[in-house]
Design a protein around this motif. Structure first.
Motif, PDB file in Angstrom:
ATOM      1  N   UNK A   1      26.399  35.225 -13.328  1.00 29.39           N
ATOM      2  CA  UNK A   1      25.119  35.699 -12.786  1.00 29.39           C
ATOM      3  C   UNK A   1      25.007  37.215 -12.977  1.00 29.39           C
ATOM      4  N   UNK A   2      23.777  37.745 -13.146  1.00 29.73           N
ATOM      5  CA  UNK A   2      23.604  39.201 -13.260  1.00 29.73           C
ATOM      6  C   UNK A   2      24.118  39.901 -11.999  1.00 29.73           C
ATOM      7  N   UNK A   3      24.509  41.165 -12.135  1.00 30.76           N
ATOM      8  CA  UNK A   3      25.054  41.891 -10.990  1.00 30.76           C
ATOM      9  C   UNK A   3      24.096  42.969 -10.490  1.00 30.76           C
ATOM     10  N   UNK A   4      24.258  43.304  -9.220  1.00 25.69           N
ATOM     11  CA  UNK A   4      23.568  44.426  -8.589  1.00 25.69           C
ATOM     12  C   UNK A   4      24.631  45.202  -7.815  1.00 25.69           C
ATOM     13  N   UNK A   5      24.363  46.466  -7.517  1.00 23.40           N
ATOM     14  CA  UNK A   5      25.293  47.240  -6.699  1.00 23.40           C
ATOM     15  C   UNK A   5      24.585  47.717  -5.441  1.00 23.40           C
ATOM     16  N   UNK A   6      25.345  47.786  -4.365  1.00 25.81           N
ATOM     17  CA  UNK A   6      24.846  48.305  -3.095  1.00 25.81           C
ATOM     18  C   UNK A   6      25.992  49.053  -2.435  1.00 25.81           C
ATOM     19  N   UNK A   7      25.722  49.768  -1.363  1.00 21.04           N
ATOM     20  CA  UNK A   7      26.801  50.473  -0.682  1.00 21.04           C
ATOM     21  C   UNK A   7      27.064  49.853   0.684  1.00 21.04           C
ATOM     22  N   UNK A   8      28.333  49.813   1.016  1.00 16.20           N
ATOM     23  CA  UNK A   8      28.779  49.351   2.326  1.00 16.20           C
ATOM     24  C   UNK A   8      29.703  50.421   2.888  1.00 16.20           C
ATOM     25  N   UNK A   9      29.275  51.038   3.989  1.00  9.79           N
ATOM     26  CA  UNK A   9      30.059  52.099   4.611  1.00  9.79           C
ATOM     27  C   UNK A   9      30.394  53.181   3.580  1.00  9.79           C
TER      28      UNK A   9
ATOM     29  N   UNK B   1      20.820  48.822  -1.977  1.00  8.16           N
ATOM     30  CA  UNK B   1      20.815  48.506  -0.547  1.00  8.16           C
ATOM     31  C   UNK B   1      21.916  49.310   0.147  1.00  8.16           C
ATOM     32  N   UNK B   2      21.659  49.781   1.360  1.00 12.72           N
ATOM     33  CA  UNK B   2      22.641  50.532   2.140  1.00 12.72           C
ATOM     34  C   UNK B   2      23.000  49.694   3.363  1.00 12.72           C
ATOM     35  N   UNK B   3      24.270  49.321   3.480  1.00  7.43           N
ATOM     36  CA  UNK B   3      24.733  48.434   4.546  1.00  7.43           C
ATOM     37  C   UNK B   3      25.818  49.139   5.356  1.00  7.43           C
ATOM     38  N   UNK B   4      25.676  49.065   6.685  1.00  2.00           N
ATOM     39  CA  UNK B   4      26.657  49.650   7.600  1.00  2.00           C
ATOM     40  C   UNK B   4      27.060  48.622   8.640  1.00  2.00           C
ATOM     41  N   UNK B   5      28.290  48.740   9.133  1.00  2.00           N
ATOM     42  CA  UNK B   5      28.714  47.892  10.250  1.00  2.00           C
ATOM     43  C   UNK B   5      27.867  48.249  11.466  1.00  2.00           C
ATOM     44  N   UNK B   6      27.586  47.262  12.272  1.00  2.00           N
ATOM     45  CA  UNK B   6      26.883  47.504  13.532  1.00  2.00           C
ATOM     46  C   UNK B   6      27.953  47.629  14.613  1.00  2.00           C
ATOM     47  N   UNK B   7      27.929  48.731  15.315  1.00  2.80           N
ATOM     48  CA  UNK B   7      28.946  49.009  16.336  1.00  2.80           C
ATOM     49  C   UNK B   7      28.390  48.753  17.721  1.00  2.80           C
TER      50      UNK B   7
ATOM     51  N   UNK C   1      24.414  30.511   7.908  1.00  2.00           N
ATOM     52  CA  UNK C   1      23.085  29.919   7.775  1.00  2.00           C
ATOM     53  C   UNK C   1      22.093  30.441   8.811  1.00  2.00           C
ATOM     54  N   UNK C   2      22.426  31.552   9.460  1.00  2.00           N
ATOM     55  CA  UNK C   2      21.480  32.211  10.350  1.00  2.00           C
ATOM     56  C   UNK C   2      21.389  31.686  11.759  1.00  2.00           C
ATOM     57  N   UNK C   3      22.306  30.817  12.167  1.00  2.00           N
ATOM     58  CA  UNK C   3      22.213  30.235  13.503  1.00  2.00           C
ATOM     59  C   UNK C   3      23.034  30.979  14.559  1.00  2.00           C
ATOM     60  N   UNK C   4      24.099  31.669  14.159  1.00  2.00           N
ATOM     61  CA  UNK C   4      25.039  32.190  15.158  1.00  2.00           C
ATOM     62  C   UNK C   4      24.907  33.685  15.462  1.00  2.00           C
ATOM     63  N   UNK C   5      24.339  34.478  14.605  1.00  5.39           N
ATOM     64  CA  UNK C   5      24.161  35.923  14.789  1.00  5.39           C
ATOM     65  C   UNK C   5      25.472  36.703  14.851  1.00  5.39           C
ATOM     66  N   UNK C   6      26.549  36.155  14.302  1.00  3.24           N
ATOM     67  CA  UNK C   6      27.829  36.865  14.255  1.00  3.24           C
ATOM     68  C   UNK C   6      27.845  37.942  13.179  1.00  3.24           C
ATOM     69  N   UNK C   7      26.943  37.882  12.213  1.00  5.71           N
ATOM     70  CA  UNK C   7      26.971  38.800  11.067  1.00  5.71           C
ATOM     71  C   UNK C   7      25.916  39.903  11.166  1.00  5.71           C
ATOM     72  N   UNK C   8      25.517  40.279  12.378  1.00  5.65           N
ATOM     73  CA  UNK C   8      24.514  41.327  12.529  1.00  5.65           C
ATOM     74  C   UNK C   8      25.034  42.653  11.979  1.00  5.65           C
ATOM     75  N   UNK C   9      24.217  43.307  11.162  1.00  2.00           N
ATOM     76  CA  UNK C   9      24.588  44.568  10.534  1.00  2.00           C
ATOM     77  C   UNK C   9      23.383  45.491  10.492  1.00  2.00           C
ATOM     78  N   UNK C  10      23.643  46.752  10.165  1.00  6.13           N
ATOM     79  CA  UNK C  10      22.580  47.717   9.923  1.00  6.13           C
ATOM     80  C   UNK C  10      22.338  47.705   8.417  1.00  6.13           C
ATOM     81  N   UNK C  11      21.168  47.242   8.007  1.00  5.84           N
ATOM     82  CA  UNK C  11      20.837  47.105   6.590  1.00  5.84           C
ATOM     83  C   UNK C  11      19.605  47.947   6.292  1.00  5.84           C
ATOM     84  N   UNK C  12      19.783  48.907   5.408  1.00  5.59           N
ATOM     85  CA  UNK C  12      18.727  49.863   5.057  1.00  5.59           C
ATOM     86  C   UNK C  12      18.099  50.513   6.294  1.00  5.59           C
ATOM     87  N   UNK C  13      18.968  50.895   7.245  1.00  2.00           N
ATOM     88  CA  UNK C  13      18.505  51.611   8.435  1.00  2.00           C
ATOM     89  C   UNK C  13      17.963  50.735   9.542  1.00  2.00           C
ATOM     90  N   UNK C  14      17.969  49.425   9.343  1.00  2.00           N
ATOM     91  CA  UNK C  14      17.462  48.506  10.369  1.00  2.00           C
ATOM     92  C   UNK C  14      18.626  47.757  11.013  1.00  2.00           C
TER      93      UNK C  14
END
Length: 101
Positions: free
Chosen positions: A13-21, A88-94, A61-74
């Motif tokens: 598959x084609x690739x994209x790059x984003x930043x995490x922390x 895309x800019x991704x940060x851990x949610x603290x 699959x979006x049911x548990x909310x365990x993966x909440x993160x700050x994505x592009x400032x949101x």
């Protein structure tokens, strides 16, 4: 980062790059943020509101909310329901988010 324990089904598959922390992550187009981070060996996505302990993916699959993160400032975005995109800019949610009054 820990070595990845996951394996991709479609390698071409084609690739994209984003930043995490601040670190550049290469992902496959169509991956969710959670899938891309897991493939890169990132298993700690946020800290618990109650205990402060690390939380990671659970249902993917979006049911548990365990993966909440700050994505592009949101904050409070579900990484399993957000598709990666170039730059895309991704940060851990603290812990919990403060509410502006």
């Amino acid at each position: 980062m820990a070595p990845s324990i996951s394996r991709r089904i479609e390698e071409d598959a084609p690739t994209v790059t984003f930043t995490f922390e601040g670190q550049t992550i290469e992902a496959k187009k169509g991956d969710s943020v959670a899938a891309a981070l897991t493939a890169a060996g990132v298993l700690d996505l946020r800290s618990s509101v109650v205990s402060g302990e690390s939380r990671g993916i659970f249902c993917m699959m979006g049911a548990c909310f365990e993966c909440l993160m700050n994505i592009d400032g949101q904050p409070n975005r579900q990484a399993c329901m957000t598709e990666v995109s170039e730059g895309l800019v991704v940060l851990r949610q603290q812990g919990s988010r403060e509410v502006d009054l």
